[in-house]
Motif scaffolding. Structure first.
Motif, short mmCIF file in Angstrom:
data_model
loop_
_atom_site.label_atom_id
_atom_site.label_comp_id
_atom_site.label_asym_id
_atom_site.label_seq_id
_atom_site.Cartn_x
_atom_site.Cartn_y
_atom_site.Cartn_z
N VAL A 152 0.85 -1.19 0.00
CA VAL A 152 0.00 0.00 0.00
C VAL A 152 0.88 1.23 0.00
N ILE A 153 0.62 2.17 -0.93
CA ILE A 153 1.51 3.33 -1.07
C ILE A 153 0.93 4.61 -0.49
N GLY A 154 -0.31 4.57 0.00
CA GLY A 154 -0.88 5.76 0.63
C GLY A 154 -1.74 6.62 -0.27
N ILE A 155 -2.30 6.03 -1.34
CA ILE A 155 -3.22 6.74 -2.22
C ILE A 155 -4.46 5.86 -2.39
N TYR A 156 -5.65 6.46 -2.19
CA TYR A 156 -6.90 5.71 -2.16
C TYR A 156 -7.97 6.45 -2.96
N TYR A 157 -8.81 5.68 -3.66
CA TYR A 157 -10.00 6.23 -4.30
C TYR A 157 -11.23 5.68 -3.60
N PHE A 158 -12.21 6.57 -3.34
CA PHE A 158 -13.50 6.17 -2.76
C PHE A 158 -14.61 6.68 -3.66
N LYS A 159 -15.45 5.76 -4.12
CA LYS A 159 -16.60 6.15 -4.95
C LYS A 159 -17.51 7.08 -4.17
N GLU A 160 -17.64 6.83 -2.87
CA GLU A 160 -18.37 7.73 -1.96
C GLU A 160 -17.54 7.84 -0.68
N VAL A 161 -16.79 8.94 -0.59
CA VAL A 161 -15.89 9.09 0.56
C VAL A 161 -16.67 9.28 1.86
N GLY A 162 -17.96 9.59 1.73
CA GLY A 162 -18.81 9.66 2.92
C GLY A 162 -18.89 8.33 3.65
N ASP A 163 -18.71 7.20 2.93
CA ASP A 163 -18.69 5.89 3.59
C ASP A 163 -17.49 5.79 4.53
N LEU A 164 -16.35 6.28 4.07
CA LEU A 164 -15.16 6.29 4.94
C LEU A 164 -15.37 7.22 6.12
N LYS A 165 -15.95 8.38 5.86
CA LYS A 165 -16.23 9.33 6.93
C LYS A 165 -17.07 8.69 8.03
N LYS A 166 -18.11 7.96 7.65
CA LYS A 166 -18.98 7.31 8.63
C LYS A 166 -18.20 6.35 9.50
N GLU A 167 -17.34 5.53 8.88
CA GLU A 167 -16.61 4.53 9.65
C GLU A 167 -15.51 5.17 10.50
N LEU A 168 -14.88 6.22 10.00
CA LEU A 168 -13.86 6.91 10.80
C LEU A 168 -14.50 7.64 11.98
N GLN A 169 -15.70 8.13 11.79
CA GLN A 169 -16.40 8.76 12.91
C GLN A 169 -16.63 7.73 14.02
N HIS A 170 -16.98 6.50 13.62
CA HIS A 170 -17.13 5.41 14.61
C HIS A 170 -15.80 5.16 15.32
N VAL A 171 -14.71 5.18 14.56
CA VAL A 171 -13.38 4.96 15.16
C VAL A 171 -13.08 6.03 16.20
N LEU A 172 -13.37 7.29 15.87
CA LEU A 172 -13.11 8.38 16.81
C LEU A 172 -14.05 8.30 18.01
N ASP A 173 -15.33 8.07 17.75
CA ASP A 173 -16.30 8.05 18.84
C ASP A 173 -16.03 6.93 19.84
N ASN A 174 -15.46 5.82 19.35
CA ASN A 174 -15.22 4.68 20.22
C ASN A 174 -13.74 4.55 20.63
N ASN A 175 -13.00 5.61 20.32
CA ASN A 175 -11.59 5.70 20.74
C ASN A 175 -10.80 4.45 20.34
N ILE A 176 -10.97 4.04 19.06
CA ILE A 176 -10.25 2.89 18.54
C ILE A 176 -8.87 3.35 18.08
N LEU A 177 -7.83 2.96 18.81
CA LEU A 177 -6.48 3.44 18.57
C LEU A 177 -5.58 2.31 18.11
N ASN A 178 -4.66 2.63 17.22
CA ASN A 178 -3.56 1.74 16.84
C ASN A 178 -2.27 2.55 16.89
N GLY A 179 -1.34 2.08 17.70
CA GLY A 179 -0.13 2.86 17.87
C GLY A 179 -0.39 4.19 18.53
N GLY A 180 -1.46 4.27 19.31
CA GLY A 180 -1.79 5.50 20.00
C GLY A 180 -2.45 6.55 19.12
N GLU A 181 -2.85 6.16 17.89
CA GLU A 181 -3.43 7.12 16.95
C GLU A 181 -4.65 6.51 16.25
#
Length: 339
Positions: free
Chosen positions: A168-197
């Protein structure tokens, strides 16, 4: 289509050059890293880009000059720039969520510390495309696991056993980036951390678990700009690619006396060359003076003064002065090294 560029990091591994200039604005083959990256992505996508969102760090470091540069870049590509701030470095997922107002519709997310060479058709039937590069040592990278339909089923960080050779080189395409937003909001709301981030991968894994289809887009070349050594190597490779495309790399607005230029080289406006040999694989920034020297395989930024030097695998910053016989050097902006 939008492009979202998280670039709030300070680039500590590229010091001293990033003490005064954010790493994405360090020039490679005469153009800032982020400018090259975004332009290359636009070429691969081959469609109208409406907005480019840049996620910057502290305004004390990413100041008005940086914002102006990025706004001009967006305009040059026919897009509107939006500027966001990540003031607290809490990870890749957190950085993306700092651009929350822009997280809707189709989008490419690209981290601004790498350059690519690619020519492929983006699979827009997939819910997401993760860009990868075949590597010889996958255990050193995050890689993708694929099923029999070439769909990504898993992201594995530095696998101890062979999973695949697609990193993985760090470049991503999302047909609907709102789907990623929804899941990342869950990550933040539930304090899901990897490596402290908060990591983008945790949002992607939740998308996969929800049945979203992920495919790969494989690049031909993946060039890092993490430290001085690899940045100089990336400069060398990029000059070679640009020469193959017959791009004009040497300004007509230079002063040259008893000088030899060995291409490929980038030489900017207002450069003065006197009794010297420049190249191959040298990038010389605007307004620099080189006298009584040999410079190859190096990056010399703007308004530097180089005298009595033999430079190879060197990187010298803006407004720096170098006078001597050292060879492999790394000197930041406004530094002086004289005998």
């Amino acid at each position: 289509m939008k492009i979202i560029v998280p670039m709030a990091g300070r680039g500590s591994r590229l010091r001293p050059h990033t003490l005064t200039v954010p790493k994405p604005l360090i020039p490679v083959a005469g153009k800032p890293i982020v400018h090259r990256l975004v332009a290359d992505i636009v070429n691969v996508l081959d469609e109208k880009i409406e907005e480019i969102a840049f996620i910057l760090g502290d305004p004390a470091f990413f100041g008005d000059d940086v914002v102006d540069s990025l706004e001009q870049l967006a305009v040059s590509l026919g897009a509107t720039a939006r500027i966001y701030r990540q003031l607290d470095p809490k990870g890749t997922g957190h950085a993306i969520m700092c651009a929350e107002p822009s997280l809707s519709g189709p989008a490419v997310i690209a981290y601004a510390d790498t350059l690519i060479k690619a020519n492929f058709n983006l699979d827009k039937e997939a819910d997401s495309v993760i860009w990868t590069k075949k590597v010889e040592n996958p255990e050193a990278y995050g890689v993708v696991n694929l099923n029999e339909r070439d769909e990504i089923t898993e992201l594995v960080e530095k696998p101890t056993q062979f999973v695949s050779d697609q990193a993985v080189i760090g470049i991503y395409y999302f047909k609907e980036v709102g789907d990623l937003k929804k899941e990342l909001q869950h990550v933040l709301d539930n304090n899901i951390l990897n490596g402290g981030e908060y990591q983008i991968n945790d949002g992607i894994k939740r998308m996969m678990a929800a049945g979203k289809v992920f495919k790969t887009g494989t690049v031909d070349e993946w060039m890092d700009c993490g430290n001085k050594e690899v940045t100089v190597e990336t400069n060398r490779r990029m000059l070679g690619f640009l020469a193959e495309r017959c791009e004009a790399l040497i300004s007509r607005k230079i002063t040259s006396k008893d000088a030899t230029i060995l291409e490929p080289c980038f030489i900017g406006d207002g450069v003065t060359l006197k009794n010297c040999t420049v190249g191959p694989f040298a990038s010389i920034g605007e307004g620099t003076i080189i006298e009584d020297s040999n410079v190859k395989n190096s990056i010399i930024q703007t308004y530097a003064v180089i005298k009595n030097a033999t430079l190879d695998n060197a990187m010298i910053g803006n407004h720096a002065t170098f006078d001597g016989k050292f060879t492999n050097v790394s000197i930041g902006d406004y530094s002086e090294l004289k005998q």
